[in-house]
Design a protein around this motif. Structure first.
Motif, short mmCIF file in Angstrom:
data_model
loop_
_atom_site.label_atom_id
_atom_site.label_comp_id
_atom_site.label_asym_id
_atom_site.label_seq_id
_atom_site.Cartn_x
_atom_site.Cartn_y
_atom_site.Cartn_z
N LEU A 166 1.22 -1.33 -0.28
CA LEU A 166 0.01 -0.19 0.03
C LEU A 166 0.75 1.36 0.38
N SER A 167 1.93 1.54 0.91
CA SER A 167 2.43 2.54 0.63
C SER A 167 3.42 2.75 -0.27
N GLU A 168 4.02 1.51 -1.51
CA GLU A 168 5.02 1.78 -2.05
C GLU A 168 4.20 2.49 -3.42
N ALA A 169 2.64 1.64 -3.28
CA ALA A 169 1.24 2.37 -4.76
C ALA A 169 0.98 3.34 -4.39
N TYR A 170 0.83 3.82 -2.77
CA TYR A 170 0.11 5.24 -2.95
C TYR A 170 1.52 6.45 -3.04
N THR A 171 2.68 6.02 -3.36
CA THR A 171 3.96 6.61 -3.55
C THR A 171 3.81 6.23 -5.42
N ARG A 172 3.80 5.43 -5.42
CA ARG A 172 3.73 5.65 -7.22
C ARG A 172 2.93 6.57 -8.19
N VAL A 173 1.92 6.16 -7.12
CA VAL A 173 0.23 6.94 -7.88
C VAL A 173 0.16 8.34 -7.51
N SER A 174 1.16 8.63 -6.03
CA SER A 174 1.33 10.18 -6.23
C SER A 174 1.75 10.98 -7.04
N SER A 175 2.97 10.17 -6.88
CA SER A 175 4.31 10.67 -7.72
C SER A 175 3.91 10.69 -9.51
N THR A 176 3.60 9.70 -10.10
CA THR A 176 2.41 9.96 -10.79
C THR A 176 1.50 11.47 -11.08
N MET A 177 0.47 10.79 -10.41
CA MET A 177 -0.86 12.21 -10.23
C MET A 177 0.76 14.03 -11.05
N ASN A 178 1.79 13.66 -9.51
CA ASN A 178 2.57 14.92 -10.26
C ASN A 178 2.77 15.18 -11.19
N PHE A 179 3.77 14.12 -11.76
CA PHE A 179 4.04 14.32 -13.57
C PHE A 179 3.28 14.48 -13.81
N ALA A 180 1.75 13.63 -13.64
CA ALA A 180 0.48 14.51 -14.84
C ALA A 180 0.58 15.95 -14.96
N VAL A 181 -0.15 16.53 -13.38
CA VAL A 181 -0.12 18.08 -13.72
C VAL A 181 0.90 18.86 -14.14
N HIS A 226 -4.22 17.67 -15.92
CA HIS A 226 -5.86 18.33 -15.23
C HIS A 226 -6.65 19.89 -15.63
N GLU A 227 -5.73 20.24 -16.66
CA GLU A 227 -6.70 21.21 -17.07
C GLU A 227 -7.21 21.08 -18.13
N ILE A 228 -7.37 19.70 -18.40
CA ILE A 228 -7.76 19.55 -19.88
C ILE A 228 -9.83 19.63 -19.84
N SER A 229 -10.36 21.06 -20.17
CA SER A 229 -11.21 21.98 -19.78
C SER A 229 -12.02 21.69 -20.81
N SER A 230 -12.05 21.35 -22.17
CA SER A 230 -13.18 20.70 -23.46
C SER A 230 -12.29 19.39 -23.87
N PRO A 231 -13.02 19.59 -24.74
CA PRO A 231 -13.47 18.39 -25.57
C PRO A 231 -12.33 18.84 -26.97
N SER A 232 -11.13 19.89 -26.67
CA SER A 232 -10.75 20.49 -27.82
C SER A 232 -9.15 19.80 -28.58
N LEU A 233 -9.18 18.71 -29.60
CA LEU A 233 -8.00 18.74 -29.95
C LEU A 233 -6.64 19.90 -29.74
N ASP A 234 -6.90 21.41 -29.51
CA ASP A 234 -6.09 22.15 -29.82
C ASP A 234 -5.62 22.05 -27.87
N THR A 235 -6.16 22.10 -27.14
CA THR A 235 -5.54 21.41 -25.55
C THR A 235 -4.05 21.40 -25.53
N ARG A 236 -3.72 22.71 -24.90
CA ARG A 236 -1.90 22.39 -24.83
C ARG A 236 -1.52 21.78 -23.60
N PHE A 237 -0.48 20.91 -24.12
CA PHE A 237 -0.02 20.19 -22.89
C PHE A 237 1.42 20.21 -22.99
N ILE A 253 -7.65 11.74 -21.39
CA ILE A 253 -8.65 12.45 -20.02
C ILE A 253 -9.13 11.46 -19.24
N SER A 254 -8.62 10.06 -19.80
CA SER A 254 -9.26 8.85 -19.61
C SER A 254 -7.91 8.17 -18.44
#
Length: 558
Positions: A245-260, A265-276, A292-293
């Motif tokens: 569990l602790s290892e999983a939490y750390t892995r998911v949390s660090s991946t969330m930070n990388f995704a942010v 976390h800012e795909i506010s519309s289904p537009s192909l112009d969304t900036r990444f 998005i998924s």
């Protein structure tokens, strides 16, 4: 003419390995004369002077190297299992009142000795495995069944990417830019081996090592970072499935930070112009849907880990503007453009119109139910820890209560059909945690201030009955189709029923107390089946329920 002593012959340099056995053992000089060397003659033991032969020694050295290789392999496996054992023995935390937990200390892997490979295969290893495990390519007779196992049970972790595109990418050459990164492929195969019930399950640790190595290479080279994120999600889900569990939490949390950092976390519309950031723009709507998924899979994993371990979630609800996911098929047909746009924040807006649950994608429903249950549990913990529930906290509780009841009322009667799945069994097992988590949220949020409204208790009882009706439907589910997160969702329901049983006993109503006991037995028996695919999480979930029940009975009897 220089004089030479009688031992001058001993000064000569011999070929390595030609000394006799006695001199070799006693580490003394030997002139290798036959039938007896000078040293053995001087020691008056010429009969003991023997020569084993260079070929025999080479053979012994080869056997020694093989044994060392076997030891290396076993040490690596022991380190892997030790990490799992240490995590599984960590104390399980209740989700009703989250508490702090110390991260597990993972023992370092044993560094293997560097030895020369022998042509002789190690007697303790699998010759068939050794023929491919150190190569990039994976035999089709191993890869194909593992991918099918992954596809069959991926719903346990809410994995819903565009499967036709994923399968098509597997047929591309490994050098093709659209081919899946080895980290992502090995993560998929790791899940397949985990879910597999055949002899292929023995390759689970092989794919874990390969995935870990490829993840490091992907990040180092900045190669296909979207696949890096997806592989990291699968790694975190796998660790949760094995109760690390602790290892999983750390892995998911660090991946969330990388995704942010990449802007997921800012795909506010289904537009192909969304900036990444750090990753290229989406090439089409299907890739946009997968991104998005991906964010919402991360969101649900992060919230679940936060409750299980009592740690803070990585990203607050008000920091998220990404729209809730649509069915993956709509991105291929273009129908996603006509779907209502919803966010997590819109659920708590009393003036916003919530989309009907009958038309929402099940992954959107799952994200909503996860967010609401997490907020209800956090608010309950805050209210319990506060001396006085202030106005600000009361307002937060009120908004969460209205959102939870509104969402629960929008759910249609429980059904087991969804076009995203090929059969009703998978659809039923996928939707069950969504509905149960929603009813659990109603029970949990109304339990914070139970005396605020006399209608709260009947509403909680209604939610408990609705949840138990779904549990009873799951009783006849096939092997492996009891959802992993069933215990997480059922904990508030179980606690409510235990309190209800105790109230009946205190009032002397044995008939109703017995009826509630029978309901609890059905809940526990269904929960026990989680162990079919997830042995360790299944045991931990039952242990949590039993500890909660004991604590609640002591409180009621006090």
């Amino acid at each position: 003419m220089s004089s030479r002593g009688p031992d001058a012959a001993m000064v000569m340099v011999l070929v390595r390995g030609s000394a006799c056995d006695v001199c070799r053992k006693r580490k003394r000089r030997c002139d290798a004369k036959k039938p007896a060397c000078t040293s053995c003659i001087k020691a008056k033991s010429p009969a003991q002077c023997k020569y084993a032969g260079l070929g025999t020694r080479k053979k012994s050295a080869g056997l020694l190297r093989n044994l060392e290789e076997s030891v290396d392999e076993l040490e690596s496996r022991i380190s892997f299992l030790a990490a799992e054992s240490r995590e599984s023995n960590s104390e399980a935390q209740t989700i009703i009142c989250p508490a702090s937990a110390r991260p597990a200390c993972i023992p370092p892997r044993v560094a293997p000795r560097i030895v020369h490979r022998s042509a002789v295969s190690s007697p303790m290893s699998d010759p068939y495995q050794d023929s491919w495990v150190h190569q990039q390519d994976i035999p089709s007779q191993i890869q194909e069944p593992l991918i099918q196992a992954f596809l069959k049970f991926r719903w346990h972790f809410g994995i819903q990417w565009n499967i036709p595109r994923f399968l098509a990418s597997l047929k591309l050459p490994t050098t093709h830019p659209d081919a899946p990164h080895p980290a992502f492929l090995n993560a998929v195969l790791l899940h397949g081996a985990f879910f597999c019930s055949t002899s292929l399950k023995r390759y689970e640790h092989v794919f874990y090592r390969r995935m870990s190595r490829e993840l490091a290479l992907s990040l180092e080279k900045g190669d296909r970072l979207f696949d890096f994120i997806r592989a990291s999600i699968l790694a975190g889900c796998y660790l949760y499935g094995t109760s690390r569990l602790s290892e999983a939490y750390t892995r998911v949390s660090s991946t969330m930070n990388f995704a942010v950092a990449c802007g997921f976390h800012e795909i506010s519309s289904p537009s192909l112009d969304t900036r990444f950031y750090m990753i290229p723009p989406c090439v089409d709507a299907i890739e946009l849907g997968d991104r998005i998924s991906t964010f919402w899979i991360l969101f649900k994993s992060d919230r679940a880990g936060s409750l299980l371990l009592g740690h803070p979630c990585t990203l607050a609800d008000d920091e998220i503007t990404t729209i809730l996911p649509y069915p993956s098929s709509t991105y291929a047909t273009g129908d996603y453009l006509y779907q209502p746009m919803e966010t997590i924040a819109s659920m708590y807006d009393p003036y916003a119109t919530m989309a009907s649950a009958s038309v929402s994608h099940y992954e959107a429903l799952r994200a909503k139910s996860t967010a609401l249950l997490h907020r209800a549990c956090v608010l309950a913990a805050r209210a319990k820890g506060a001396t006085v529930v202030g106005n600000t906290l009361r307002q937060e509780i009120s908004r969460a209560t209205m959102a939870s009841i509104k969402f629960a009322d929008s759910l249609p009667a429980f059904y087991a059909q969804d076009p995203e799945f090929e059969d009703s069994t998978t659809a039923r097992s996928t939707l069950a945690p969504v509905y149960i988590a929603t009813y659990a949220t109603v029970i949990q949020i109304l339990d914070i201030l139970p005396d605020e409204n006399p209608s709260y208790r009947p509403r909680q009882a209604q939610a408990a009955r609705s949840a138990m009706s779904i549990v009873k439907e799951l009783q006849d589910a096939p092997f492996g189709y009891i959802p992993l997160l069933l215990g997480w969702a059922l904990t508030p329901v179980h606690a409510f029923m235990v309190r209800k049983e105790m109230r009946y006993k205190k009032s002397g109503d044995k008939k109703n107390a017995t009826a509630v006991q029978d309901e609890i037995k059905v809940l526990i028996s269904t929960m026990l089946r989680v162990r079919e695919l997830f042995p360790k999480p299944g045991v931990i979930q039952i242990d949590v329920l039993e500890k909660n029940a004991s604590a609640l009975r002591l409180i009621e009897l006090a």
